[in-house]
Design a protein around this motif. Structure first.
Motif, mmCIF file in Angstrom:
data_model
loop_
_atom_site.group_PDB
_atom_site.id
_atom_site.type_symbol
_atom_site.label_atom_id
_atom_site.label_comp_id
_atom_site.label_asym_id
_atom_site.label_seq_id
_atom_site.Cartn_x
_atom_site.Cartn_y
_atom_site.Cartn_z
ATOM 1 N N ALA A 175 -3.432 7.546 -15.296
ATOM 2 C CA ALA A 175 -4.357 7.000 -14.305
ATOM 3 C C ALA A 175 -4.603 8.080 -13.265
ATOM 4 O O ALA A 175 -3.804 8.276 -12.349
ATOM 5 N N ASP A 176 -5.693 8.794 -13.400
ATOM 6 C CA ASP A 176 -5.993 9.881 -12.462
ATOM 7 C C ASP A 176 -6.425 9.369 -11.098
ATOM 8 O O ASP A 176 -6.334 10.089 -10.108
ATOM 9 N N GLY A 177 -6.940 8.148 -11.032
ATOM 10 C CA GLY A 177 -7.451 7.622 -9.782
ATOM 11 C C GLY A 177 -6.357 7.065 -8.889
ATOM 12 O O GLY A 177 -5.483 6.321 -9.340
ATOM 13 N N ARG B 10 -3.762 3.956 -9.791
ATOM 14 C CA ARG B 10 -2.301 4.063 -9.719
ATOM 15 C C ARG B 10 -1.737 3.059 -8.721
ATOM 16 O O ARG B 10 -0.688 2.458 -8.955
ATOM 17 N N THR B 11 -2.442 2.866 -7.609
ATOM 18 C CA THR B 11 -1.978 1.915 -6.610
ATOM 19 C C THR B 11 -1.990 0.496 -7.166
ATOM 20 O O THR B 11 -1.051 -0.277 -6.955
ATOM 21 N N GLN B 12 -3.047 0.146 -7.877
ATOM 22 C CA GLN B 12 -3.143 -1.203 -8.442
ATOM 23 C C GLN B 12 -2.030 -1.446 -9.467
ATOM 24 O O GLN B 12 -1.407 -2.503 -9.476
ATOM 25 N N GLY C 12 -10.022 -2.889 -10.219
ATOM 26 C CA GLY C 12 -10.154 -3.956 -9.242
ATOM 27 C C GLY C 12 -9.841 -3.544 -7.819
ATOM 28 O O GLY C 12 -10.189 -4.251 -6.880
ATOM 29 N N LEU C 13 -9.180 -2.402 -7.636
ATOM 30 C CA LEU C 13 -8.894 -1.964 -6.268
ATOM 31 C C LEU C 13 -10.101 -1.246 -5.685
ATOM 32 O O LEU C 13 -10.523 -1.533 -4.564
ATOM 33 N N ILE D 290 0.855 -1.188 0.000
ATOM 34 C CA ILE D 290 0.000 0.000 0.000
ATOM 35 C C ILE D 290 0.892 1.240 0.000
ATOM 36 O O ILE D 290 1.969 1.235 0.600
ATOM 37 N N PRO D 291 0.509 2.307 -0.663
ATOM 38 C CA PRO D 291 1.376 3.499 -0.763
ATOM 39 C C PRO D 291 1.759 4.084 0.598
ATOM 40 O O PRO D 291 1.042 3.960 1.581
ATOM 41 N N LEU D 292 2.874 4.752 0.582
ATOM 42 C CA LEU D 292 3.413 5.393 1.779
ATOM 43 C C LEU D 292 2.788 6.760 2.004
ATOM 44 O O LEU D 292 2.358 7.430 1.082
ATOM 45 N N PHE D 293 2.795 7.160 3.286
ATOM 46 C CA PHE D 293 2.446 8.536 3.601
ATOM 47 C C PHE D 293 3.543 9.471 3.098
ATOM 48 O O PHE D 293 4.734 9.124 3.134
#
Length: 1022
Positions: A955-957, A961-963, A917-918, A727-730
């Motif tokens: 990917a604006d979302g 981007r995370t997926q 899918g995320l 999962i992305p970092l702060f």
């Protein structure tokens, strides 16, 4: 010749068979390979089709192979249970709903078993979808000809059961005209292949003396007894689908037993396999649209067009166009129409483009200076043709639910007459509408396959009151008299089922209807195959899905106000009209709906299945298998795999908004018992609060360090109740903190407020910094709130609507001064922007500031294209593929982005990938990882991996981007549109480079724990 005794017709069945369901289900599980389901949720999901009728099934079997279905039939026979064979479940006449064991072929029995290119035939299993079959046949240059409007989700088994047609039947005919052979099994277990039968073949069958021989002897005797009456009473028109195909047994049709069984709606046999006749693909097409003053005049012109042999000839009236305009459906296509209040869409096809054009010009020359000359729009661009064709295919959805109008229903949606009598029929049908009070400018639209005299419509029957149901019956009887008088058919492709089965004596006479009953008795003497349909039918006004006695427990303590449904959750749940568009197997055309169905193939995981469960949850008939209301575990389980992508809000022709329904349901399901919620509802739902605490304390680096400690990250995800995912970092500094220490540039265009959503603010502030640079370069002065703010998205998606409303109301108050001055709010995160444009209004439809927020919130691209006159973006000359966020697709649209990218010289291709899918919290929640990854692997990730190294992945979302970042995408990263444009301005802002196992959940559980109590309380009070 030996005298053959024909059986008496079957009698009407009892409403509910006496079957020991526990023993029945155990026997099926013991003996059948496949999924056997007698649970309450499954039975609710299969309780209706696309018709006006409802019957709760005994149970459902999803056989793995046709042989498994044979065994299921054997078990059903032993228990005396009726059986319904079902394909896509889109039948409009009630064929696919019954108190029976349902065989659903559509999940597993989907194989194209063989292709004989030389003979132009193929063998298929019943569950294969038409579009998928034609995709697999593409390399052969052949295709299956009949193509109903539901071609993206209808199965071949269902098409055979209904004798489907579609627009292409103008060239290829009905299914009965395109079947070589069928493999069938009877209720008694008799199994054989059948087709046309020569005298020699008949003699060979008879010599065997087996059960099949007995059936064939009786069929020949039935044919001989009724041959003259069949020739006299069967309408000689292109679209006679009503009744059984007794004419297929006549010598001139070569005693075609397969043809007889086509269109029998699962009432005679179960089809195991089909050998289909294929036609060559005509690659080049030309569409001519003719405009006329009214629909009857358009129909009058049909006979003069038919000699020119179009491959399709469709009619639509101005009401259908108006309905689509109201719903903002197909706007570009509607702009292509010529002048007129009714239109004929005439399509020609050939091997070459020039030949197709020549055919069209010959037709126009013949119509010139005749009474049938029309205003013309000539289209030979395939993209434009496809857009306009969608206008016709969207007919059912466009006419189903219109704001401020009475609901419309099927029933008399499929009548057909000879094409030369079509104009006369439409005038008399319109008069009948007027007589019954169904007419007027807001009355039923008329459209259909005019080249074959088939008319589709939906009528505003009142199916909510006893008087309305009685009027519906009287209309149906009068309409049947009208069509019989004109020598037509009650059904032109949808079949009879229960809607029209009772009316068949008016069309065929008592003798032929008696023959239908005797035919039924030959194949199914105990009436176990889909009883009560076609023969010895239930009345057309019983087993109604609504009806005068429908009394749902419609809740009033709602959070969402459902403004388009009169504030009624029951009406919202009743929106689904059953066409099954959500059961599509591809996302061709940029559609999103329904990602969970696309990877599971489960009815309960389609938008339609979930809508059925919500409808049943309200228990309007008192016999629902799902009777626990908001506490229903069956509804909760069906909604669990809903990604809340909102794709259905736009893609569903009836605009079912399952994401909103899910949020509303979860709010009530857990009301008063928050301890029953999964832990992820708190860790993910309260993410903005925790992220705000971490950001204010500048604790991001501390949290990230803790989450990178070996062993701690896994412990943290376990404590937080989320999947073990990267999962992305702060960020070390939030966007708000960066913005507070800089001096805003003065802008000649005025001031715009950039919304610091949680994801941009605390995880990806580099995107916000890039957006500020681009907006200031475009001449805007940028401002933003500097205190913690939130749109409440995560609380909405987890169904914590009480908290969501409190937070959203506070946000609206904060934005109100800017909004009241007419200021625009720019959103960078599509899901948060969509809350302002959609969810906020649906929660507070009467709040004027919320209305302003809805009207004055714009996307980044919309601001630069629609509100920045003269702006030219920096030139990039790049190539990109775009993963459009689901909420942007459903609520915001991507047209402005496309225009902005083109102006910047970016060759951007939108991926037909649907949901990544995320989907916000979905992909992090326990039990969702497999579905989340499967959604991404369908299209998105393969296309990202295949992309050239110099191709930008837009990917604006944040979820998208995370997926892309955390799954195996070959090291590629998604880029926001603002980043891409800012890159052309020089000195691109620093972008985080860290990959690895971050753990937002660990940060929440470990880093923010000490500050959470006091910090979150302060955050909420602000």
């Amino acid at each position: 010749m030996t005298q053959v005794h024909l059986p008496d017709p079957v009698v009407r069945p009892p409403d509910r068979p006496d079957v020991d369901l526990d023993a029945f289900s155990r026997a099926l599980r013991d003996r059948v390979n496949g999924e056997v389901r007698f649970d309450r949720g499954t039975r609710a999901a299969y309780s209706t089709d696309a018709s006006n009728f409802r019957q709760v099934p005994l149970g459902v079997v999803l056989p793995h192979t046709p042989e498994d279905a044979v065994e299921a039939l054997a078990v059903a026979r032993e228990f005396g249970a009726p059986v319904l064979s079902r394909g896509g479940g889109t039948s409009l006449a009630g064929q696919c709903t019954n108190t029976a064991l349902v065989l659903d072929w559509s999940k597993y029995c989907t194989r194209l078993e063989s292709v004989d290119e030389r003979a132009r035939t193929c063998v298929v299993q019943p569950g294969i979808v038409l579009d998928e079959l034609n995709r697999q046949l593409a390399d052969t240059g052949l295709r299956y000809g009949p193509e109903p409007a539901t071609h993206m989700n209808c199965t071949l088994g269902g098409m055979i059961g209904n004798n489907s047609c579609g627009a292409t039947a103008q060239r290829t005919g009905k299914v009965v005209d395109n079947i070589a052979r069928l493999e069938v099994v009877l209720a008694d277990g008799t199994r054989f292949w059948c087709g046309e039968t020569t005298d020699e073949e008949y003699a060979a069958i008879e010599r065997r003396g087996d059960a099949r021989a007995a059936v064939y002897r009786q069929l020949r005797a039935l044919r001989d007894e009724y041959a003259d009456e069949i020739r006299r009473r069967f309408p000689d028109i292109p679209r006679r689908v009503s009744g059984y195909n007794l004419d297929s047994l006549l010598p001139e049709h070569h005693f075609d037993v397969a043809g007889l069984l086509v269109g029998s709606e699962s009432t005679l046999v179960t089809v195991l396999r089909a050998e289909l006749e294929l036609v060559p693909v005509l690659p080049e097409r030309t569409l001519v649209v003719l405009g006329y003053p009214d629909i009857a005049s358009a129909a009058d012109a049909v006979p003069s067009i038919l000699p020119h042999e179009p491959v399709a000839l469709e009619g639509v009236d101005h009401k259908l166009i108006r309905d689509q305009q109201i719903k903002d459906m197909n706007p570009q296509a509607l702009a292509e129409l010529p002048r007129g209040r009714a239109f004929l869409m005439v399509q020609f096809a050939a091997d070459t483009h020039d030949e197709a054009d020549r055919q069209a010009h010959r037709m126009l020359e013949a119509l010139h200076d005749t009474e049938n000359e029309a205003d013309v729009e000539f289209l030979d661009d395939p993209a434009r043709e496809n857009e306009l064709w969608q206008v016709r295919e969207a007919g059912l959805g466009a006419t189903a639910h219109l704001p401020g109008r009475a609901d419309t229903f099927e029933g008399w949606e499929d009548s057909a007459v000879a094409p030369e009598r079509l104009g006369e029929y439409l005038r008399k049908l319109t008069a009948l509408y007027e007589e019954f009070g169904y007419a007027g400018e807001t009355g039923p639209s008329l459209y259909g396959h005019f080249g074959q005299g088939c008319v589709h419509t939906r009528i505003p029957f009142d199916l909510y009151s006893a008087d309305g149901v009685a009027t519906y019956r009287r209309f149906m009887e009068r309409a049947a008299d009208l069509v019989a008088e004109l020598g037509g058919s009650f059904s032109g492709e949808h079949g009879d089922g229960q809607s029209r089965g009772e009316l068949l004596p008016k069309m065929f006479g008592e003798e032929i209807v008696r023959a239908f009953g005797r035919l039924k008795a030959i194949f199914d003497p105990d009436d176990r195959m889909n009883p009560g349909k076609v023969v010895a039918p239930y009345r057309l006004d019983e087993h109604l899905r609504l009806g005068g006695d429908w009394a749902p427990a419609d809740p009033h303590d709602l959070h969402f106000r459902f403004p388009d449904d009169g504030g009624s959750f029951a009406q919202a749940a009743n929106r689904c009209v059953g066409v099954g568009r959500c059961r599509q197997h591809t996302t061709d055309g940029g559609e999103v709906m329904c990602p969970s169905y696309q990877v599971t193939g489960e009815e309960e995981h389609s938008t339609r299945g979930r809508a059925r469960l919500l409808f049943e949850m309200l228990n309007g008939h008192g016999d629902s298998p799902v009777g626990d209301g908001w506490r229903s575990t069956e509804v909760r389980d069906a909604l669990d795999l809903c990604l809340a992508c909102k794709g259905c809000k736009t893609d569903c022709p009836a605009n079912v908004d399952m994401a909103t329904y899910k949020a509303e349901f979860l709010a009530h399901h857990y009301e008063g018992r928050p301890w029953r919620r999964p832990r992820s509802d708190f860790t993910m739902g309260w993410l903005p609060a925790f992220a705000g605490v971490v950001g204010r304390l500048r604790a991001g680096k501390v949290v990230n360090a803790l989450t990178h400690t070996p062993g701690l990250s896994r412990l943290a995800t376990l404590l937080a109740g989320v999947e073990d995912r990267e999962i992305p970092l702060f960020a070390g500094e939030t966007l708000q903190q960066w913005f507070a220490r800089r001096r805003p540039a003065e802008g000649a265009r005025g001031t715009v407020l950039l919304w610091p959503d949680t994801f941009t603010n605390t995880f990806h502030p580099h995107i916000g910094r890039a957006a500020v640079r681009v907006l200031e370069d475009a001449g805007w002065r940028v401002t933003m709130p500097l205190e913690p703010q939130c749109c409440a998205l995560t609380w909405i998606s987890t169904g914590q609507l009480g908290v969501a409303k409190h937070i959203l109301a506070r946000t609206v108050r904060t934005l109100a001064p800017h909004l009241r001055e007419g200021g625009l709010v720019v959103g960078l995160e599509p899901s948060c922007t969509a809350v302002f444009r959609s969810d906020a209004f649906e929660l507070f439809p009467g709040d004027q500031d919320v209305r302003r927020l809805r009207a004055q919130t714009v996307t980044f691209a919309e601001l630069l294209t629609e509100h920045s006159p003269g702006y030219r973006p920096p030139r990039l000359d790049a190539k990109a593929i775009a993963q459009v966020h689901c909420h942007q697709h459903a609520v915001l649209g991507w047209d402005a982005d496309q225009r902005l990218l083109a102006a910047a010289g970016v060759d951007a291709s939108r991926l037909d990938s649907g949901c990544c899918g995320l989907a916000g919290n979905f992909g992090f929640e326990k039990g969702h990882l497999e579905v989340s990854e499967a959604c991404a692997e369908r299209v998105l990730l393969p296309r990202v991996r295949e992309a050239d190294g110099d191709t930008v992945v837009l990917a604006d979302g944040f979820s998208c981007r995370t997926q892309i970042h955390q799954l195996d995408s070959g090291g590629r990263e998604g880029v926001h549109l603002a980043e891409l444009l800012a890159s052309a301005l020089g000195d691109e802002p620093e972008r985080p480079k860290v990959r690895g196992r971050a753990a937002m959940a660990a940060g929440l559980a470990l880093g923010a724990a000490a500050a959470a109590g006091a910090g979150v309380a302060r955050w909420r009070r602000r």
